[in-house]
Scaffold this motif. Structure first.
Motif, PDB file in Angstrom:
ATOM      1  N   TRP A  33      -4.984  -6.969  -4.493  1.00 43.54           N
ATOM      2  CA  TRP A  33      -5.753  -6.185  -5.434  1.00 43.54           C
ATOM      3  C   TRP A  33      -6.767  -6.511  -5.981  1.00 43.54           C
ATOM      4  O   TRP A  33      -7.823  -5.825  -6.335  1.00 43.54           O
ATOM      5  CB  TRP A  33      -4.466  -5.211  -6.414  1.00 43.54           C
ATOM      6  CG  TRP A  33      -3.498  -4.308  -5.629  1.00 43.54           C
ATOM      7  CD1 TRP A  33      -2.288  -4.424  -5.280  1.00 43.54           C
ATOM      8  CD2 TRP A  33      -4.101  -2.963  -5.348  1.00 43.54           C
ATOM      9  NE1 TRP A  33      -1.926  -3.436  -4.719  1.00 43.54           N
ATOM     10  CE2 TRP A  33      -2.840  -2.600  -4.615  1.00 43.54           C
ATOM     11  CE3 TRP A  33      -5.340  -2.338  -5.184  1.00 43.54           C
ATOM     12  CZ2 TRP A  33      -2.803  -1.353  -4.076  1.00 43.54           C
ATOM     13  CZ3 TRP A  33      -4.945  -0.806  -4.546  1.00 43.54           C
ATOM     14  CH2 TRP A  33      -3.904  -0.470  -4.123  1.00 43.54           C
ATOM     15  N   THR A  34      -6.665  -7.678  -6.270  1.00 43.34           N
ATOM     16  CA  THR A  34      -8.071  -8.258  -6.690  1.00 43.34           C
ATOM     17  C   THR A  34      -9.182  -8.281  -5.837  1.00 43.34           C
ATOM     18  O   THR A  34     -10.221  -8.229  -6.033  1.00 43.34           O
ATOM     19  CB  THR A  34      -7.811  -9.786  -7.122  1.00 43.34           C
ATOM     20  OG1 THR A  34      -6.657 -10.065  -7.971  1.00 43.34           O
ATOM     21  CG2 THR A  34      -8.894 -10.629  -7.996  1.00 43.34           C
ATOM     22  N   ARG A  38      -0.902 -11.969  -4.369  1.00 46.36           N
ATOM     23  CA  ARG A  38      -0.920 -10.696  -3.904  1.00 46.36           C
ATOM     24  C   ARG A  38       0.061  -9.544  -4.018  1.00 46.36           C
ATOM     25  O   ARG A  38      -0.263  -8.522  -4.403  1.00 46.36           O
ATOM     26  CB  ARG A  38      -0.775 -10.708  -2.215  1.00 46.36           C
ATOM     27  CG  ARG A  38      -1.907 -11.658  -1.501  1.00 46.36           C
ATOM     28  CD  ARG A  38      -1.780 -11.440  -0.213  1.00 46.36           C
ATOM     29  NE  ARG A  38      -2.592 -12.047   0.623  1.00 46.36           N
ATOM     30  CZ  ARG A  38      -2.444 -13.202   1.306  1.00 46.36           C
ATOM     31  NH1 ARG A  38      -1.344 -13.833   1.212  1.00 46.36           N
ATOM     32  NH2 ARG A  38      -3.521 -13.767   1.786  1.00 46.36           N
ATOM     33  N   VAL A  79      -9.380  -6.027  -3.610  1.00 43.10           N
ATOM     34  CA  VAL A  79      -9.924  -4.534  -3.544  1.00 43.10           C
ATOM     35  C   VAL A  79     -11.026  -4.172  -4.724  1.00 43.10           C
ATOM     36  O   VAL A  79     -11.943  -3.582  -4.576  1.00 43.10           O
ATOM     37  CB  VAL A  79      -8.784  -3.553  -3.657  1.00 43.10           C
ATOM     38  CG1 VAL A  79      -9.219  -2.110  -3.849  1.00 43.10           C
ATOM     39  CG2 VAL A  79      -8.032  -3.631  -2.638  1.00 43.10           C
ATOM     40  N   THR A  87      -7.660   4.027  -4.010  1.00 43.71           N
ATOM     41  CA  THR A  87      -7.061   3.187  -3.114  1.00 43.71           C
ATOM     42  C   THR A  87      -5.678   2.978  -3.648  1.00 43.71           C
ATOM     43  O   THR A  87      -4.526   3.083  -2.635  1.00 43.71           O
ATOM     44  CB  THR A  87      -7.832   1.823  -2.873  1.00 43.71           C
ATOM     45  OG1 THR A  87      -8.917   2.168  -2.445  1.00 43.71           O
ATOM     46  CG2 THR A  87      -6.717   0.827  -2.069  1.00 43.71           C
ATOM     47  N   TRP A  88      -5.247   2.905  -4.951  1.00 43.41           N
ATOM     48  CA  TRP A  88      -4.138   2.913  -5.472  1.00 43.41           C
ATOM     49  C   TRP A  88      -3.000   3.960  -5.252  1.00 43.41           C
ATOM     50  O   TRP A  88      -1.982   3.871  -4.917  1.00 43.41           O
ATOM     51  CB  TRP A  88      -4.188   2.419  -6.815  1.00 43.41           C
ATOM     52  CG  TRP A  88      -2.854   2.192  -7.411  1.00 43.41           C
ATOM     53  CD1 TRP A  88      -2.051   0.862  -7.531  1.00 43.41           C
ATOM     54  CD2 TRP A  88      -1.996   3.368  -8.083  1.00 43.41           C
ATOM     55  NE1 TRP A  88      -0.792   1.443  -8.049  1.00 43.41           N
ATOM     56  CE2 TRP A  88      -0.940   2.529  -8.671  1.00 43.41           C
ATOM     57  CE3 TRP A  88      -2.421   4.562  -8.726  1.00 43.41           C
ATOM     58  CZ2 TRP A  88       0.200   3.442  -9.557  1.00 43.41           C
ATOM     59  CZ3 TRP A  88      -1.523   5.090  -9.245  1.00 43.41           C
ATOM     60  CH2 TRP A  88      -0.148   4.470  -9.661  1.00 43.41           C
ATOM     61  N   THR A 112     -11.086   1.781  -6.643  1.00 47.57           N
ATOM     62  CA  THR A 112      -9.874   1.268  -6.803  1.00 47.57           C
ATOM     63  C   THR A 112      -8.782   2.182  -7.073  1.00 47.57           C
ATOM     64  O   THR A 112      -7.554   2.213  -6.528  1.00 47.57           O
ATOM     65  CB  THR A 112      -9.993   0.355  -8.009  1.00 47.57           C
ATOM     66  OG1 THR A 112     -11.233  -0.509  -7.930  1.00 47.57           O
ATOM     67  CG2 THR A 112      -8.524  -0.599  -8.538  1.00 47.57           C
ATOM     68  N   LEU A 124      -2.067  -0.703   1.921  1.00 50.15           N
ATOM     69  CA  LEU A 124      -2.832  -1.677   2.011  1.00 50.15           C
ATOM     70  C   LEU A 124      -2.867  -2.908   2.932  1.00 50.15           C
ATOM     71  O   LEU A 124      -1.771  -3.021   3.137  1.00 50.15           O
ATOM     72  CB  LEU A 124      -3.382  -2.231   0.517  1.00 50.15           C
ATOM     73  CG  LEU A 124      -4.542  -3.316   0.210  1.00 50.15           C
ATOM     74  CD1 LEU A 124      -5.694  -2.301   0.205  1.00 50.15           C
ATOM     75  CD2 LEU A 124      -4.147  -3.914  -1.315  1.00 50.15           C
TER      76      LEU A 124
END
Length: 432
Positions: free
Chosen positions: A343-344, A431, A346, A326-327, A323, A337
């Motif tokens: 993000w949930t 999202r 991910v 990715t962020w 996580t 992304l």
């Protein structure tokens, strides 16, 4: 053998092969192998299980008189990594990894999912002497298991989520192979390793010419495997090296764009049933069996610092690493992304990354030896961590699955004043 490399096949073999290519079937067989091993190892017939694992077969003159457990780890997993290598090359040449802007996010996620669990395990086991040798155990993600769980729980999840997980897991496997080759090669014999280049080069020449004849390719592949095994490098590396020589793009002389799949896709199609239906389940059967000793034995195993480091790495380390990486990439680079993901999603995918079954067990055996007390605790920890990660991922992604199902249902109803279905609008807010 003609069904592996050539064009010929039989209807029944074809049907079985199609079944075994389904991710849910491969994951189910892997789980079945592990459950049978655990039950057998903790039954009154546990001595028979150990005798099976230790049964030696193979020519001693070539140093190949290995126990069946060794053949599963060195031989059968070479098939698994051959298929993974084909998938990896296809991603680099014709898939998401071809576009650096699309590839950088899942690749960074894979790196984060390797580095953070390793650091967390090392922190837990700092000062324990030999325990630190298992730092790489929680770094691996099991492709078959993770994709099978995703396939079962996420029928309405976006396809981009599966692509993200597949890319992450394939890169994860590549990193695992590098780690095994560099850090878990105890002794290196240079001559056999150099000798392996000869059959490997011959194999490469033949496949580059699109030759599929099994009677030419199989002996060269076997010779490469034997020489890599003899060199001291873990023999699964041979599977990846062979896969990386196989061309992905169709031959220009094969009749144009409609000529059919490239050779990498052809081999992957042929070998995936062998990997998912035999190689990986048999490895699980011969590797996952550990005598737990009841609740007391389970608690003793899980309170060992090696086990604590593994469970923490798989559950916490994978989530934080995937996580966070990715962020950071999405925040500080031009990479984005996928617009279809929240993000949930991910976070749920990062939990799936904590399913580290097959390669984690392999690294545990390489780090601590087969059948040792620490190896047994590694197995308990890997099984526990993978199970908890799968359950947590199921909870999160099932909730997301309901959201995406409502989106699909909303697309069939009348839109509101803005022309956007209310449920879809809510999902878009989520999202953001």
């Amino acid at each position: 053998m003609a069904t592996l490399f050539g064009r010929g096949t039989w209807p029944e073999v074809r049907r079985i092969g199609a079944i075994l290519r389904q991710e849910t079937i491969g994951g189910a067989l892997l789980l079945a192998g592990a459950v049978i091993a655990l039950v057998w190892a903790n039954s009154p017939w546990s001595s028979a299980y150990e005798s099976l694992r230790e049964l030696r077969v193979g020519p001693a003159a070539w140093h190949l008189d290995l126990p069946l457990a060794g053949w599963a780890a060195d031989g059968l997993l070479a098939i698994f990594f051959f298929v993974a290598g084909l998938e990896l090359k296809r991603e680099f040449v014709a898939g998401d990894l071809r576009d650096p802007r699309r590839a950088v996010v899942p690749v960074a996620a894979a790196v984060g999912g390797v580095v953070v669990p390793a650091l967390l395990y090392t922190a837990v086991n700092f000062g324990t002497g030999g325990g630190a040798r298992g730092w790489a155990i929680p770094t691996a993600t099991d492709i078959a298991f993770a994709l099978a769980v995703l396939a079962v729980i996420g029928r309405h999840l976006p396809t981009s989520l599966r692509t993200f997980l597949l890319t992450l897991a394939v890169v994860d496997d590549l990193l695992a192979i590098v780690i095994i080759a560099v850090f878990y090669t105890s002794s290196l014999s240079v001559l056999p390793l150099l000798g392996a280049l000869l059959p490997l080069a011959a194999f490469a020449v033949l496949v580059q010419r699109r030759i599929r004849s099994w009677w030419l390719l199989l002996p060269l592949a076997a010779a490469t495997w034997v020489l890599v095994h003899e060199s001291g490098v873990h023999a699964t590396v041979a599977g990846v090296l062979l896969a990386l020589t196989v061309p992905v793009v169709r031959s220009e002389h094969a009749g144009g764009p409609g000529a059919g799949p490239g050779l990498a896709e052809h081999f992957e199609h042929r070998f995936r049933p062998l990997s998912a239906g035999f190689a990986v389940p048999v490895f699980a059967l011969l590797s996952a069996g550990v005598t737990i000793g009841g609740v007391g034995g389970l608690m003793t195993a899980l309170t060992d610092r090696v086990a604590v480091g593994i469970v923490a790495g798989l559950i916490l380390g994978k989530v934080v690493g995937i996580t966070l990486a990715t962020w950071l990439v999405a925040r500080f680079t031009r990479a984005d992304l996928d617009e279809g993901l929240a993000w949930t999603d991910v976070f749920g995918l990062a939990l799936l990354g904590g399913i580290g079954f097959t390669v984690s067990l392999l690294i545990g055996e390489l780090a601590f030896g087969v059948g040792t007390e620490r190896d047994d605790r590694v197995k308990v920890a890997v099984l526990t961590g993978s199970l908890v990660a799968a359950l947590l991922a199921t909870v999160v992604l099932r909730l997301r699955n309901r959201t995406y199902r409502r989106i699909e249902e909303a697309e069939s109803v009348d839109a509101d004043d803005n022309g956007i279905p209310d449920v879809y609008e809510t999902a878009e807010d989520d999202r953001r």
